[in-house]
Design a protein around this motif. Structure first.
Motif, mmCIF file in Angstrom:
data_model
loop_
_atom_site.group_PDB
_atom_site.id
_atom_site.type_symbol
_atom_site.label_atom_id
_atom_site.label_comp_id
_atom_site.label_asym_id
_atom_site.label_seq_id
_atom_site.Cartn_x
_atom_site.Cartn_y
_atom_site.Cartn_z
ATOM 1 N N ALA A 51 1.017 -1.148 -0.029
ATOM 2 C CA ALA A 51 -0.026 0.131 -0.083
ATOM 3 C C ALA A 51 0.873 1.353 -0.043
ATOM 4 N N GLU A 52 0.389 2.266 -0.564
ATOM 5 C CA GLU A 52 1.108 3.571 -0.625
ATOM 6 C C GLU A 52 1.586 4.008 0.678
ATOM 7 N N SER A 53 0.724 3.535 1.946
ATOM 8 C CA SER A 53 1.181 3.879 3.355
ATOM 9 C C SER A 53 1.995 3.179 3.885
ATOM 10 N N ALA A 54 2.316 2.153 3.106
ATOM 11 C CA ALA A 54 3.336 1.091 3.979
ATOM 12 C C ALA A 54 4.713 1.483 4.248
ATOM 13 N N GLY A 55 5.294 2.628 3.858
ATOM 14 C CA GLY A 55 6.797 3.021 4.307
ATOM 15 C C GLY A 55 7.504 2.409 3.741
ATOM 16 N N SER A 56 8.569 1.887 4.170
ATOM 17 C CA SER A 56 9.710 1.017 3.635
ATOM 18 C C SER A 56 9.374 -0.281 3.702
ATOM 19 N N ASN A 113 15.773 -1.527 0.045
ATOM 20 C CA ASN A 113 14.575 -1.241 0.495
ATOM 21 C C ASN A 113 13.882 -0.177 -0.620
ATOM 22 N N VAL A 114 12.608 -0.313 -0.887
ATOM 23 C CA VAL A 114 11.779 0.684 -1.498
ATOM 24 C C VAL A 114 10.879 1.572 -0.566
ATOM 25 N N ASN A 115 11.208 2.844 -0.194
ATOM 26 C CA ASN A 115 10.659 3.859 0.565
ATOM 27 C C ASN A 115 9.502 4.629 -0.198
ATOM 28 N N ILE A 116 8.125 4.009 0.154
ATOM 29 C CA ILE A 116 7.088 4.640 -0.968
ATOM 30 C C ILE A 116 6.856 6.083 -0.378
ATOM 31 N N ILE A 117 6.704 7.014 -1.160
ATOM 32 C CA ILE A 117 6.148 8.379 -0.999
ATOM 33 C C ILE A 117 4.675 8.304 -1.062
ATOM 34 N N ASN A 118 4.181 8.684 -0.001
ATOM 35 C CA ASN A 118 2.723 8.442 0.249
ATOM 36 C C ASN A 118 2.092 9.909 -0.091
ATOM 37 N N ASP A 119 1.914 10.278 -1.317
ATOM 38 C CA ASP A 119 1.059 11.518 -1.634
ATOM 39 C C ASP A 119 -0.220 11.493 -1.523
ATOM 40 N N ILE A 120 -1.017 12.414 -1.721
ATOM 41 C CA ILE A 120 -2.380 12.616 -1.642
ATOM 42 C C ILE A 120 -3.126 12.463 -2.996
ATOM 43 N N HIS A 147 12.177 -7.898 -11.106
ATOM 44 C CA HIS A 147 11.014 -7.852 -10.016
ATOM 45 C C HIS A 147 10.236 -6.553 -10.388
ATOM 46 N N VAL A 148 8.929 -6.869 -10.430
ATOM 47 C CA VAL A 148 8.015 -5.839 -10.758
ATOM 48 C C VAL A 148 7.483 -5.400 -9.302
ATOM 49 N N PHE A 149 7.396 -4.260 -8.794
ATOM 50 C CA PHE A 149 6.892 -3.864 -7.714
ATOM 51 C C PHE A 149 5.601 -2.986 -7.914
ATOM 52 N N THR A 150 4.734 -3.235 -7.345
ATOM 53 C CA THR A 150 3.461 -2.536 -7.174
ATOM 54 C C THR A 150 3.103 -1.550 -6.251
ATOM 55 N N ILE A 151 2.891 -0.213 -6.249
ATOM 56 C CA ILE A 151 2.467 0.552 -5.200
ATOM 57 C C ILE A 151 0.891 0.755 -5.446
ATOM 58 N N ILE A 152 0.270 0.266 -4.283
ATOM 59 C CA ILE A 152 -1.219 0.233 -4.060
ATOM 60 C C ILE A 152 -1.931 1.650 -3.777
#
Length: 246
Positions: A51-56, A113-120, A147-152
């Motif tokens: 999820a977009e809110s998952a962080g790292s 690590n993939v550090n997801i940026i949680n935008d709005i 490796h395919v990484f999906t940000i939900i």
């Protein structure tokens, strides 16, 4: 006769052919030793999501057998619908689109690590593709290098509504405020466009004005970041004309 000893590394079925050209060959001893290939690196999984809110989130690589020396891997982060340094960052930090991961001798795993940026922003799910492109220290590239990484996406498009659907005032009422509700109140800054349709006998700006001002029959109302409401106002012009309700 001279003695000769030489290791031969082979795989699969083996056929040994000895040819003599007038000389004598004596085979004194043949020792068969299994050949162990050097370490090979692969992504542990072909894909993952968060999820977009998952962080790292950690992306793992497997190494088999263990590394025999300090080893560096290079991983390319392809710009898909998710863009490095816009939708996410990485640790170690990507330089351009290249991630460099170093592991010590004896390692059987590596990761970044993939550090997801949680935008709005409401933008749908986004993907990034990571590809192992190089390895040092005698480590070979395996077959599972992508490796395919999906940000939900976890954002919802807000809905706007007038809080009151009709309003009646006297001609001398002066300024009136019209409120608009915004839900959910998680969104970037933006605008709401209001189309104005004047009824019989009403003219703009002869009978009323608006703030913000109308432009070609439209009012553009600004929205602040994460605002739950927005508003605009009208001011009725109190003329001295005997006229019906407008």
């Amino acid at each position: 006769p001279a003695a000769y000893s030489a290791p031969i590394n082979v795989g699969g079925g083996v056929t040994l052919e000895l040819r003599t050209f007038g000389a004598q060959i004596i085979i004194d001893d043949i020792q068969w030793t299994s050949y162990v290939a050097g370490p090979t690196v692969n992504f542990s999984l072909p894909s993952s999501s968060a999820a977009e809110s998952a962080g790292s989130v950690t992306v793992n690589m497997s190494i088999s057998p263990a590394t025999t020396s300090s080893t560096t891997f290079t991983i390319n982060a392809s710009a898909g619908t998710a863009t490095c340094n816009t939708d996410y960052t990485t640790t170690p930090a990507a330089v351009g689109n290249t991630i460099t991961v170093t592991v010590p001798s004896g390692s059987t795993t590596a990761s970044f690590n993939v550090n997801i940026i949680n935008d709005i922003l409401t933008e749908g799910n986004e993907t990034a593709t990571f590809t192992i492109t190089g390895a040092t220290g005698g480590t070979s590239l395996g077959a599972n290098l992508t490796h395919v990484f999906t940000i939900i996406d976890d954002d919802v498009t807000p809905t706007v509504n007038f809080t009151v659907l009709n309003q009646t005032v006297l001609e001398n009422a002066g300024s009136q405020t019209f409120n608009i509700s915004i839900a959910p109140a998680t969104h970037p800054a933006g605008t709401i466009t209001i189309q104005v349709s004047n009824g019989p006998g009403v003219t703009y700006p002869g009978d009323y004005t608006t703030a913000p001002a109308q432009v070609a029959g439209f009012i553009t109302v600004p929205i602040a970041v994460n605002a739950a409401t927005a508003s605009f106002s009208t001011t009725v012009i109190d003329d001295a004309l005997a006229e019906s309700t407008e």
